[in-house]
Design an enzyme around this catalytic site. Structure first.
Site, short mmCIF file in Angstrom:
data_model
loop_
_atom_site.label_atom_id
_atom_site.label_comp_id
_atom_site.label_asym_id
_atom_site.label_seq_id
_atom_site.Cartn_x
_atom_site.Cartn_y
_atom_site.Cartn_z
N HIS A 53 0.88 -1.19 0.42
CA HIS A 53 -0.03 0.11 -0.39
C HIS A 53 0.91 1.11 -0.37
O HIS A 53 1.70 1.67 0.91
CB HIS A 53 -0.69 0.09 1.09
CG HIS A 53 -1.67 -0.81 1.14
ND1 HIS A 53 -2.37 -2.57 2.61
CD2 HIS A 53 -2.37 -1.75 0.53
CE1 HIS A 53 -3.50 -2.60 2.07
NE2 HIS A 53 -3.68 -2.76 1.02
N GLU A 56 1.70 3.83 3.29
CA GLU A 56 2.36 3.16 4.50
C GLU A 56 3.47 2.78 4.11
O GLU A 56 4.48 2.54 4.27
CB GLU A 56 1.26 1.70 4.11
CG GLU A 56 0.06 2.02 4.25
CD GLU A 56 -0.59 0.66 4.97
OE1 GLU A 56 -1.79 0.16 4.42
OE2 GLU A 56 0.16 -0.52 4.45
N HIS A 145 3.00 -3.28 6.89
CA HIS A 145 2.22 -2.22 6.76
C HIS A 145 2.11 -1.38 7.25
O HIS A 145 2.63 -1.45 8.33
CB HIS A 145 0.67 -2.81 6.39
CG HIS A 145 0.70 -4.26 5.02
ND1 HIS A 145 -0.13 -3.54 3.83
CD2 HIS A 145 1.34 -5.14 4.59
CE1 HIS A 145 0.22 -4.72 3.29
NE2 HIS A 145 0.66 -5.01 3.71
N GLU A 208 1.74 -4.51 11.28
CA GLU A 208 1.12 -3.42 10.83
C GLU A 208 1.70 -3.16 12.00
O GLU A 208 1.13 -2.92 13.31
CB GLU A 208 -1.05 -3.57 11.13
CG GLU A 208 -1.63 -4.98 10.63
CD GLU A 208 -2.20 -4.35 8.70
OE1 GLU A 208 -1.44 -2.96 9.14
OE2 GLU A 208 -2.26 -4.57 7.62
ZN LIG Z 1 -1.59 -2.27 4.34
#
Ligand SMILES: [Zn+2]
EC number: 3.5.1.96
Length: 320
Positions: A53, A56, A145, A208
Site C-alpha cells: 500500500h 504506508e 504495513h 501492522e
Molecule cells: Zn497495508
C-alpha cells in the site's frame, strides 16, 4: 543497491543491476525488487516486503534504513534475502493504490480485476517470490504495513490461514519484535502473505506497524523494537526476549460490502480492536444484518468505502 528506495521512487533502474559487498552478492530483479545472497548463507531465507500500500510509509523507511545498514556492513547478512517495495507507482503518488487494492489480488486473483498497473505488479511479484522461494526452500515472509486507523494495539501481526501450525520460533519472534496482538485468519484471502504461505509453505505474517503517515512524518522510534528484531533476524542472532506476550485473536466473521445499500454502524474514529458486545448490530446490507455472535468481538480494519464484494471489516474473538 545503495539508494534502493530513491531509485524506486524516482522510477529509475540503476546503471549497475548487480554487485558484491564483502558479505553478499546483490541483484536488482525489477523495479523495487532486490535479491541479496550472502557468500556464506547458513540460515533459512527471508522475504521482506513493504509498500504494497503506497501510503504506508513507515515500514518503507525502516526497510530502506536496513538496506543501508546491510550495504555498509553494519549488519552481517546471514540468510538469503529478497527485498520488495510492493507498489512503487502508489508510493510515488502517496496513495494506498491507484486503481485497485493490490493486497486483495494475490494467488492469481489479479485476473479477476480489470487490468491495471496493480494487476500487472501483483503478477510480477508472484513470479519474483516464486523464483526466490523455489530455490531458497523454507523461508519466512514478513510483509510490513501500517493500519489506516488507530489501534488499541499499535503493533500487531495478521497470519494467513494455513494447514499446518506455525513454527514456535516464528510466533516467538513476533513477541520479541514488540507485537502486541497476533490475529489468525481461518479462511484463504488475496493477501501477499497468504500467497507465500499457501504456495511455498513460507511462515508468513502481515505486520501492522502504527498508522499511515506521509514520508518524513513517521515517528520511527515507536518501531525501534521491531527494527532491532529485524536486524537480529537478518544477522542470524537471537532476539532479546520481551516479557509481554502478545494477545491472540482469530477471525470470528467477515463483514463484506455486497451492495450500494451497505451501512457500517461504526464511526470513522472507531479504532482497531474496539470491543462490541453480543447482539450488537455491526452493519446492514439490504436484508443482511451483521451482529456480534460471540460474547465479545473486536473489530479489525473497518472500512465502509471498499469496492463491492470486498471486505469492509473483520470481527475477531480472543483465543484463550
Ligand atoms: Zn497495508
Amino acid at each position: 543497491m545503495q539508494e534502493f528506495l530513491a531509485y524506486t521512487l524516482a522510477g529509475e533502474t540503476p546503471a549497475r543491476r548487480c554487485g558484491e559487498t564483502a558479505q553478499f552478492r546483490w541483484t536488482w530483479w525489477d523495479e523495487g525488487v532486490v535479491e541479496l545472497v550472502p557468500h556464506h548463507a547458513t540460515l533459512p531465507a527471508l522475504v521482506l516486503s513493504a509498500g504494497i500500500h503506497g501510503n504506508e510509509t513507515a515500514p518503507v523507511e525502516m526497510l530502506d534504513a536496513l538496506m543501508e545498514a546491510l550495504h555498509h556492513g553494519d549488519i552481517a547478512l546471514a540468510r538469503p534475502l529478497l527485498v520488495i517495495l510492493g507498489n512503487p507507482a502508489a508510493l510515488r503518488a502517496g496513495k494506498r493504490y491507484l486503481t485497485d487494492d493490490m493486497n486483495r489480488m494475490f494467488s492469481g486473483r489479479w485476473q479477476n480485476f480489470p487490468e491495471s498497473g496493480e494487476t500487472r505488479r501483483a503478477c510480477v511479484l508472484e513470479h519474483c517470490v516464486e523464483r526466490f522461494l523455489t530455490c531458497a526452500g523454507p523461508a519466512w515472509h514478513l510483509d510490513m504495513h501500517t493500519a489506516i486507523r488507530s489501534s488499541y494495539h499499535p503493533r500487531f501481526g495478521v497470519f494467513p490461514a494455513r494447514k499446518t501450525p506455525y513454527e514456535q520460533a516464528f510466533l516467538g519472534w513476533m513477541g520479541d519484535a514488540g507485537l502486541q496482538a497476533l490475529v489468525f485468519h481461518r479462511a484463504p484471502g488475496g493477501t501477499f502473505t497468504h500467497f507465500s504461505s499457501d504456495h511455498f509453505d513460507a511462515q508468513s505474517c502481515t505486520l501492522e506497524l502504527g498508522k499511515a503517515q506521509p514520508f518524513g512524518q513517521n515517528d520511527l522510534t515507536q518501531f525501534d523494537v521491531t527494527k532491532a528484531a529485524l536486524r537480529a533476524l537478518l544477522a542470524g542472532e537471537a532476539t532479546e526476549h520481551l516479557n509481554a506476550q502478545p494477545l491472540r485473536y482469530e477471525v470470528a466473521q467477515q463483514i463484506t460490502r455486497q451492495s450500494e445499500a451497505f451501512v457500517l454502524h461504526m464511526s470513522a474514529q472507531t479504532q482497531n480492536f474496539t470491543a462490541f458486545a453480543k447482539g450488537t448490530v455491526l452493519a446492514e446490507d439490504g436484508a443482511t444484518v451483521y451482529r456480534v455472535e460471540n460474547d465479545t468481538e473486536y473489530v479489525l480494519f473497518p472500512n465502509p468505502n471498499v469496492a463491492l464484494g470486498l471486505r469492509a471489516g473483520l470481527m475477531l474473538k480472543e483465543i484463550t
